[in-house]
Design an enzyme around this catalytic site. Structure first.
Site, PDB file in Angstrom:
ATOM      1  N   GLU A   1      31.379  30.833 -56.618  1.00  0.00           N
ATOM      2  CA  GLU A   1      30.707  29.604 -57.018  1.00  0.00           C
ATOM      3  C   GLU A   1      30.620  29.520 -58.548  1.00  0.00           C
ATOM      4  O   GLU A   1      30.856  28.462 -59.142  1.00  0.00           O
ATOM      5  CB  GLU A   1      29.295  29.541 -56.416  1.00  0.00           C
ATOM      6  CG  GLU A   1      29.253  29.155 -54.955  1.00  0.00           C
ATOM      7  CD  GLU A   1      29.647  27.705 -54.724  1.00  0.00           C
ATOM      8  OE1 GLU A   1      29.196  26.823 -55.470  1.00  0.00           O
ATOM      9  OE2 GLU A   1      30.417  27.468 -53.788  1.00  0.00           O
TER      10      GLU A   1
ATOM     11  N   CYS B   1      27.382  28.469 -50.932  1.00  0.00           N
ATOM     12  CA  CYS B   1      27.652  27.114 -51.427  1.00  0.00           C
ATOM     13  C   CYS B   1      26.550  26.155 -50.993  1.00  0.00           C
ATOM     14  O   CYS B   1      26.013  25.397 -51.799  1.00  0.00           O
ATOM     15  CB  CYS B   1      29.003  26.640 -50.914  1.00  0.00           C
ATOM     16  SG  CYS B   1      29.422  24.956 -51.424  1.00  0.00           S
TER      17      CYS B   1
END
Length: 224
Positions: free
Chosen positions: A212, A139
């Site tokens: 993600e 991330c």
């Protein structure tokens, strides 16, 4: 491969195909050219705000699992950075969109959001500091890579009246510096790791990278 960031480069290589998909994603492209429907961004903003609380909890588990004071301090500094730094980007947008903190904190997490954070928390509960750092890294680094690619391809995006603040925030030198410290932490924690341990790190990193991608899909579809 860099001998300085050898582990991190290995993780990035393992997820390269997944990461390329981020840049082509319609949600990301919409931020880049300013065409993204504000309602989609509003949905994303609330979900990402909720995500950041669990993200901070994962860092906090790094404090719990760490055995060296310097590593404890490193993980603790990121908890502070998230709660009192990265969230500033979200709260500034929330104010512009008329979303109160109570409204955001009381929102229901989407299924993709719950799945992603549950996976990271499971890694944090079951494994060690290096594995926690690997779960976090996707991330942290991917947002920097996305924002910088946007600026490279369309410098005007950083000055967009609405989305420019998001682009500038994640393309900023301060954000990059925090990521360099996170990479250094990964390298420190994985010094002497065996091939089997490195493969496990890559599995964690690729899984979080795929999550993600699912998060961008969720935001684009506004899918609960």
């Amino acid at each position: 491969m860099s001998t300085v960031n050898q582990t991190t480069e290995r993780l990035l290589d393992a997820a390269r195909g997944v990461w390329e998909g981020y840049h082509a994603h319609p949600f990301v492209r919409g931020i880049a050219d300013g065409s993204l429907d504000v309602e989609k961004f509003r949905f994303y903003l609330v979900q990402d705000y909720l995500y950041l609380f669990d993200y901070a909890r994962v860092f906090a588990m790094g404090v719990v699992k760490a055995r060296e004071p310097a590593v404890m301090r490193a993980f603790a500094s990121y908890v502070h950075q998230i709660l009192d730094g990265e969230m500033d980007i979200h709260e500034a947008y929330m104010e512009r969109l008329g979303i109160s903190r109570d409204e955001a904190e009381g929102a229901r997490p989407a299924l993709a959001n719950l799945s992603y954070t549950a996976y990271m928390r499971a890694v944090a509960e079951e494994e060690g500091p290096a594995e926690i750092a690997a779960a976090i890294l996707s991330c942290a680094l991917s947002y920097e890579k996305i924002a910088k690619r946007i600026v490279e391809s369309n410098p005007a995006a950083a000055e967009h009246a609405f989305y420019g603040e998001w682009v500038r925030g994640y393309a900023a030198e301060g954000y990059a510096e925090a990521n360099r410290k996170l990479v250094a932490l990964v390298e420190r924690l994985t010094a002497g790791y065996t091939e089997a341990q490195l493969r496990r790190l890559a599995d964690i990193f690729v899984a979080c990278s795929r999550y993600e991608g699912m998060f961008w899909d969720m935001a684009w579809k506004m899918e609960m």
